[in-house]
Scaffold this motif. Sequence first.
Motif, PDB file in Angstrom:
ATOM      1  N   LEU A  96      -0.798  -4.330  -2.747  1.00 28.26           N
ATOM      2  CA  LEU A  96      -1.744  -5.334  -3.243  1.00 28.26           C
ATOM      3  C   LEU A  96      -2.483  -4.858  -4.494  1.00 28.26           C
ATOM      4  N   CYS A  97      -2.950  -3.605  -4.479  1.00 30.06           N
ATOM      5  CA  CYS A  97      -3.751  -3.135  -5.620  1.00 30.06           C
ATOM      6  C   CYS A  97      -2.987  -2.147  -6.482  1.00 30.06           C
ATOM      7  N   ASP A  98      -1.702  -1.900  -6.094  1.00 27.26           N
ATOM      8  CA  ASP A  98      -0.875  -0.971  -6.860  1.00 27.26           C
ATOM      9  C   ASP A  98      -1.482   0.429  -6.937  1.00 27.26           C
ATOM     10  N   GLY A  99      -2.227   0.792  -5.902  1.00 29.67           N
ATOM     11  CA  GLY A  99      -2.762   2.145  -5.855  1.00 29.67           C
ATOM     12  C   GLY A  99      -4.179   2.292  -6.399  1.00 29.67           C
ATOM     13  N   GLN A 100      -4.749   1.156  -6.872  1.00 29.21           N
ATOM     14  CA  GLN A 100      -6.101   1.225  -7.428  1.00 29.21           C
ATOM     15  C   GLN A 100      -7.176   1.400  -6.348  1.00 29.21           C
ATOM     16  N   GLY A 101      -6.851   0.927  -5.135  1.00 30.18           N
ATOM     17  CA  GLY A 101      -7.838   0.982  -4.048  1.00 30.18           C
ATOM     18  C   GLY A 101      -8.350  -0.414  -3.742  1.00 30.18           C
ATOM     19  N   CYS A 102      -8.157  -0.855  -2.494  1.00 29.48           N
ATOM     20  CA  CYS A 102      -8.633  -2.183  -2.092  1.00 29.48           C
ATOM     21  C   CYS A 102      -8.855  -2.193  -0.575  1.00 29.48           C
ATOM     22  N   GLY A 103      -9.277  -3.346  -0.047  1.00 29.43           N
ATOM     23  CA  GLY A 103      -9.563  -3.440   1.377  1.00 29.43           C
ATOM     24  C   GLY A 103      -8.344  -3.171   2.245  1.00 29.43           C
TER      25      GLY A 103
END
Length: 351
Positions: A277-284
């Motif tokens: 979902l965030c491509d590794g950026q960090g999300c819920g």
Amino acid sequence: MNSFEELEAVRQSALKALETASQSADLTVWEKTYMGRKGAVTQQLRSIGQLPAEERPIFGQRLNEIKAELQAAFEARAEEIKRRELARELEAGAVDVTLPGRPVPAGHHHLTTQTLRRIYKIFGQLGFEVYEAPDVELESYNFDLLNIPAYHPARDMWDTFWVAPPEEQDADEGRLLLRTHTSPGQIRVMRERYPEPIRVILPGKCYRYEQITARSEHQFYQVEGLAVGREITITDLIGTVHQFAELFYGRGRKIRVRSSYFPFTEPSIEVDTNCILCDGQGCGVCKYTGWLEIAGAGMVHPVVLENGGYDPAEWSGFAFGFGVERPSMMRYSVEDIRLYYGNDLRFLRQF
Ligand code: DAH
């Protein structure tokens, strides 16, 4: 009016009545009125007796002519009415073949089935065949033969539904259960295929005696993978899982391997991919780690190879196992696994 004139009058009126007859019911009335036992024509026949003897043959002959004429006229009319009535009936019951048909509502595959089929296709391309093993399994296959003896604390990882044995079951075979994972299929394929090399996936439903919550169901799908050969190493495993991640989650996937423990593999690993979902950026969804766990895996434990009939001195193999609902939950941001088994069309129709 003499008798001959009377006879002609009957003829005239009969012909006229036929002309005005328009339906079968009129014909029945006509037949009764003119030709029936008490009908006008029959009355004429009866009157012959009252005629002078020399007139009788001429009258009789004329009467026969008229009878034949009326009979023919009747049949012609009857034919016509029948034809008209049939035409009317056909018209009333006509089917308009140019009308569009009523649509037949077509269903579609359940989200899980769609996911499974994508998985089969990907592994098919990698040379893996689908092998199906039973849902009701022997305790020994589910645990002992996978190097999980009864005393082993790891059994607690798989809360179990036990199944009452059928009467004809051989007591020596041990207890029956609903498989808690697809791993027992590993033993079944090995025992069936020895001494062939193996490359299979084992998909199917698994069952665990667990509290049902948004994150865990007591039934769910897994896909197990097993490769057994002469020179299989852990790089084959990592390469295969990486290939799968790219084909399933999209190009450019990164994977990460962590050390882990499973009784049936040595060494054991867990495989993560960067969050879809965030491509590794960090999300819920990845809980701000940037990574999602996608599979448990490892090199097939020597004891398991042996239990499958393969000598661990000559053979090696890798195995992996992953869930089927979880990946689609992540992909579509489904927050409750119970929706997969709830039969709610509002959910199912979205996929
Ligand atoms: N059977 C494991 C489970 O249900 C998943 C698993 C882990 C399967 C590692 C494997 C493996 O084949 O190598 O939790």
